[in-house]
Design a protein around this motif. Structure first.
Motif, PDB file in Angstrom:
ATOM      1  N   ASP A 151       0.821  -1.204   0.000  1.00 59.39           N
ATOM      2  CA  ASP A 151       0.000   0.000   0.000  1.00 59.39           C
ATOM      3  C   ASP A 151       0.867   1.270   0.000  1.00 59.39           C
ATOM      4  O   ASP A 151       0.583   2.230  -0.721  1.00 59.39           O
ATOM      5  CB  ASP A 151      -0.868  -0.051   1.271  1.00 59.39           C
ATOM      6  CG  ASP A 151      -2.074   0.837   1.183  1.00 59.39           C
ATOM      7  OD1 ASP A 151      -2.151   1.594   0.208  1.00 59.39           O
ATOM      8  OD2 ASP A 151      -2.918   0.791   2.096  1.00 59.39           O
ATOM      9  N   VAL A 152       1.916   1.283   0.818  1.00 58.06           N
ATOM     10  CA  VAL A 152       2.745   2.491   0.915  1.00 58.06           C
ATOM     11  C   VAL A 152       3.981   2.421   0.012  1.00 58.06           C
ATOM     12  O   VAL A 152       4.818   3.333   0.021  1.00 58.06           O
ATOM     13  CB  VAL A 152       3.169   2.793   2.381  1.00 58.06           C
ATOM     14  CG1 VAL A 152       1.966   3.172   3.222  1.00 58.06           C
ATOM     15  CG2 VAL A 152       3.904   1.622   3.016  1.00 58.06           C
ATOM     16  N   GLY A 153       4.099   1.325  -0.755  1.00 58.84           N
ATOM     17  CA  GLY A 153       5.179   1.225  -1.741  1.00 58.84           C
ATOM     18  C   GLY A 153       6.557   1.072  -1.132  1.00 58.84           C
ATOM     19  O   GLY A 153       7.538   1.617  -1.652  1.00 58.84           O
ATOM     20  N   LEU A 154       6.643   0.328  -0.010  1.00 57.36           N
ATOM     21  CA  LEU A 154       7.960   0.104   0.613  1.00 57.36           C
ATOM     22  C   LEU A 154       8.389  -1.342   0.400  1.00 57.36           C
ATOM     23  O   LEU A 154       7.567  -2.262   0.455  1.00 57.36           O
ATOM     24  CB  LEU A 154       7.902   0.403   2.111  1.00 57.36           C
ATOM     25  CG  LEU A 154       7.875   1.880   2.493  1.00 57.36           C
ATOM     26  CD1 LEU A 154       7.469   2.049   3.960  1.00 57.36           C
ATOM     27  CD2 LEU A 154       9.246   2.533   2.254  1.00 57.36           C
ATOM     28  N   ASP A 155       9.697  -1.504   0.196  1.00 59.30           N
ATOM     29  CA  ASP A 155      10.264  -2.825   0.006  1.00 59.30           C
ATOM     30  C   ASP A 155      10.492  -3.463   1.379  1.00 59.30           C
ATOM     31  O   ASP A 155      11.176  -2.873   2.220  1.00 59.30           O
ATOM     32  CB  ASP A 155      11.619  -2.643  -0.711  1.00 59.30           C
ATOM     33  CG  ASP A 155      11.950  -3.849  -1.534  1.00 59.30           C
ATOM     34  OD1 ASP A 155      11.039  -4.665  -1.765  1.00 59.30           O
ATOM     35  OD2 ASP A 155      13.124  -3.976  -1.922  1.00 59.30           O
ATOM     36  N   ALA A 156       9.904  -4.630   1.601  1.00 56.61           N
ATOM     37  CA  ALA A 156      10.070  -5.284   2.904  1.00 56.61           C
ATOM     38  C   ALA A 156       9.779  -6.763   2.736  1.00 56.61           C
ATOM     39  O   ALA A 156       8.983  -7.159   1.894  1.00 56.61           O
ATOM     40  CB  ALA A 156       9.110  -4.691   3.931  1.00 56.61           C
ATOM     41  N   ARG A 157      10.451  -7.569   3.575  1.00 58.05           N
ATOM     42  CA  ARG A 157      10.181  -9.012   3.566  1.00 58.05           C
ATOM     43  C   ARG A 157       9.534  -9.373   4.903  1.00 58.05           C
ATOM     44  O   ARG A 157      10.007  -8.922   5.959  1.00 58.05           O
ATOM     45  CB  ARG A 157      11.503  -9.760   3.397  1.00 58.05           C
ATOM     46  CG  ARG A 157      11.393 -11.258   3.594  1.00 58.05           C
ATOM     47  CD  ARG A 157      12.672 -11.979   3.233  1.00 58.05           C
ATOM     48  NE  ARG A 157      13.821 -11.518   4.000  1.00 58.05           N
ATOM     49  CZ  ARG A 157      14.943 -12.224   4.159  1.00 58.05           C
ATOM     50  NH1 ARG A 157      15.062 -13.395   3.565  1.00 58.05           N
ATOM     51  NH2 ARG A 157      15.938 -11.749   4.870  1.00 58.05           N
ATOM     52  N   PHE A 158       8.455 -10.144   4.864  1.00 61.08           N
ATOM     53  CA  PHE A 158       7.801 -10.574   6.098  1.00 61.08           C
ATOM     54  C   PHE A 158       7.712 -12.093   6.126  1.00 61.08           C
ATOM     55  O   PHE A 158       7.319 -12.714   5.140  1.00 61.08           O
ATOM     56  CB  PHE A 158       6.411  -9.938   6.227  1.00 61.08           C
ATOM     57  CG  PHE A 158       6.478  -8.463   6.514  1.00 61.08           C
ATOM     58  CD1 PHE A 158       6.769  -8.003   7.792  1.00 61.08           C
ATOM     59  CD2 PHE A 158       6.289  -7.533   5.491  1.00 61.08           C
ATOM     60  CE1 PHE A 158       6.858  -6.634   8.053  1.00 61.08           C
ATOM     61  CE2 PHE A 158       6.377  -6.175   5.753  1.00 61.08           C
ATOM     62  CZ  PHE A 158       6.657  -5.721   7.037  1.00 61.08           C
ATOM     63  N   VAL A 159       8.095 -12.662   7.263  1.00 57.01           N
ATOM     64  CA  VAL A 159       8.163 -14.117   7.426  1.00 57.01           C
ATOM     65  C   VAL A 159       7.243 -14.529   8.567  1.00 57.01           C
ATOM     66  O   VAL A 159       7.328 -13.963   9.661  1.00 57.01           O
ATOM     67  CB  VAL A 159       9.617 -14.546   7.773  1.00 57.01           C
ATOM     68  CG1 VAL A 159       9.709 -16.059   7.979  1.00 57.01           C
ATOM     69  CG2 VAL A 159      10.593 -14.068   6.712  1.00 57.01           C
ATOM     70  N   GLN A 160       6.372 -15.509   8.300  1.00 56.31           N
ATOM     71  CA  GLN A 160       5.538 -16.028   9.385  1.00 56.31           C
ATOM     72  C   GLN A 160       6.265 -17.173  10.075  1.00 56.31           C
ATOM     73  O   GLN A 160       6.550 -18.198   9.458  1.00 56.31           O
ATOM     74  CB  GLN A 160       4.189 -16.518   8.855  1.00 56.31           C
ATOM     75  CG  GLN A 160       3.250 -16.867  10.010  1.00 56.31           C
ATOM     76  CD  GLN A 160       2.147 -17.832   9.635  1.00 56.31           C
ATOM     77  OE1 GLN A 160       1.868 -18.038   8.455  1.00 56.31           O
ATOM     78  NE2 GLN A 160       1.537 -18.434  10.635  1.00 56.31           N
ATOM     79  N   SER A 161       6.576 -16.994  11.354  1.00 53.60           N
ATOM     80  CA  SER A 161       7.250 -18.056  12.104  1.00 53.60           C
ATOM     81  C   SER A 161       7.140 -17.776  13.594  1.00 53.60           C
ATOM     82  O   SER A 161       7.226 -16.622  14.023  1.00 53.60           O
ATOM     83  CB  SER A 161       8.728 -18.118  11.713  1.00 53.60           C
ATOM     84  OG  SER A 161       9.435 -18.986  12.578  1.00 53.60           O
ATOM     85  N   ASP A 162       6.992 -18.836  14.354  1.00 53.04           N
ATOM     86  CA  ASP A 162       7.194 -18.718  15.788  1.00 53.04           C
ATOM     87  C   ASP A 162       8.650 -18.302  15.999  1.00 53.04           C
ATOM     88  O   ASP A 162       9.537 -18.803  15.291  1.00 53.04           O
ATOM     89  CB  ASP A 162       6.920 -20.074  16.451  1.00 53.04           C
ATOM     90  CG  ASP A 162       7.065 -19.990  17.950  1.00 53.04           C
ATOM     91  OD1 ASP A 162       6.038 -19.882  18.614  1.00 53.04           O
ATOM     92  OD2 ASP A 162       8.203 -20.021  18.450  1.00 53.04           O
ATOM     93  N   ILE A 163       8.891 -17.433  16.927  1.00 51.75           N
ATOM     94  CA  ILE A 163      10.260 -16.934  17.111  1.00 51.75           C
ATOM     95  C   ILE A 163      11.222 -18.078  17.425  1.00 51.75           C
ATOM     96  O   ILE A 163      12.365 -18.085  16.978  1.00 51.75           O
ATOM     97  CB  ILE A 163      10.289 -15.835  18.195  1.00 51.75           C
ATOM     98  CG1 ILE A 163      11.603 -15.091  18.140  1.00 51.75           C
ATOM     99  CG2 ILE A 163      10.021 -16.371  19.573  1.00 51.75           C
ATOM    100  CD1 ILE A 163      11.602 -13.806  18.907  1.00 51.75           C
TER     101      ILE A 163
END
Ligand SMILES: C[S@@+](CC[C@H](N)C(=O)[O-])C[C@H]1O[C@@H](n2cnc3c(N)ncnc32)[C@H](O)[C@@H]1O
Length: 271
Positions: A93-105
């Motif tokens: 939506d805001v046009g930022l480059d980012a990686r998101f990972v779903q994981s229990d820490i």
């Protein structure tokens, strides 16, 4: 996964949408360009332009994306599928480059490779974790030699007091030291919107003493650069009063008598 962590994850899946729409997070302000990070943490972390930053327990990525706006190459991690999908949508939506990972820490080393210049985590993270030593090992694992770990969080001392609505005096209620069985708290909406309907009946949390946190990070191979203790909290508690700068403090007769928040930086030596 432990039954308590599973229940907490289901709760965070429910809370994500509520929090995203809440006045507490003010996502519209962020979309309009406001940086939600606090001045003290930006000063303490220092310039991040061009650095690889890992954000542990990133929720729906608001702070992660603020670091991205400052030039960091960001990776956010959270165990809530709803939070990660909301974080990805917000980044787009805001046009930022980012990686998101779903994981229990605790399982992150199985899902993410590499080291980071900065491993960052903040505001409302440690109470969800049953094992602080294992947490510290994961955090240290992802700090590259020459890099550092940074946390800003509610102080363990501020968490021993009764926080039921309407309790204005300081009444001891919760343990300061770590414990095996979780504290079980009946759910009342979300902290961002107490009136929101929520299906999960309970949240489960754990206390961790300051000595346990510092020792766990040290044993995991990090060297403590500083531990700052602050006389303010970043969110309201019934026994605190709002301050002009948006923080929350003990009433004037007790101001400066107890630590309410802290920040800590710990480095991984080179070589
Ligand atoms: C209060 S938020 C902290 C993020 C940030 N301060 C904020 O307010 O947006 C706590 C986050 O920790 C995540 N969390 C809790 N336990 C976790 C675990 N075991 N592994 C990964 N994430 C976890 C939750 O899903 C939630 O998004």
């Amino acid at each position: 996964m432990d039954k308590y962590l599973k229940a907490n994850r289901a709760l965070w899946d429910e809370w994500t949408g509520i929090n995203y729409r809440s006045n507490f997070y003010k996502v519209a302000d962020f979309k309009a360009g406001l940086n939600k990070l606090r001045a003290y943490e930006m000063a303490e972390v220092g310039p991040v332009d061009g650095k690889e930053l890992l954000h542990l327990q990133c929720h729906f990525g608001l702070d992660t994306l603020c670091w991205a706006r400052l030039g960091a190459r960001v990776t956010g991690v959270d165990f809530s599928a709803a939070a990660i999908s909301q974080a990805r949508a917000l980044a787009e939506d805001v046009g930022l480059d980012a990686r998101f990972v779903q994981s229990d820490i605790y399982e992150l080393p199985q899902h993410l490779e590499g080291g980071f210049d900065v491993v960052y985590t903040s505001r409302g993270v440690l109470g969800w974790l049953p094992d602080i030593e294992r947490w510290a090992r994961v955090a240290a694992h992802f700090v590259r030699p020459g890099g550092f770990f940074y946390i800003t969080e509610i102080h363990p001392v501020a968490q021993v007091f009764d926080d039921d609505e309407g309790v204005r005096d300081l009444r001891l209620r919760y343990p300061y030291f770590g414990h095996a069985e979780p504290i079980t708290i009946p759910t009342k909406g979300s902290y961002a919107d107490r009136d929101a309907p929520v299906r999960q009946e309970f949240e489960y949390s754990w206390s961790h003493a300051m000595g346990e946190i510092v020792t766990a990070l040290t044993v995991a191979g990090l060297r403590i650069d500083f531990l700052h203790e602050f006389p303010f909290a970043e969110w309201p508690l019934p026994f605190l009063q709002p301050a002009a700068d948006g923080t929350h403090r003990l009433p004037p007769e007790h101001d400066l008598k107890l630590p309410l928040f802290f920040s800590l930086k710990a480095s991984k030596p080179n070589g």
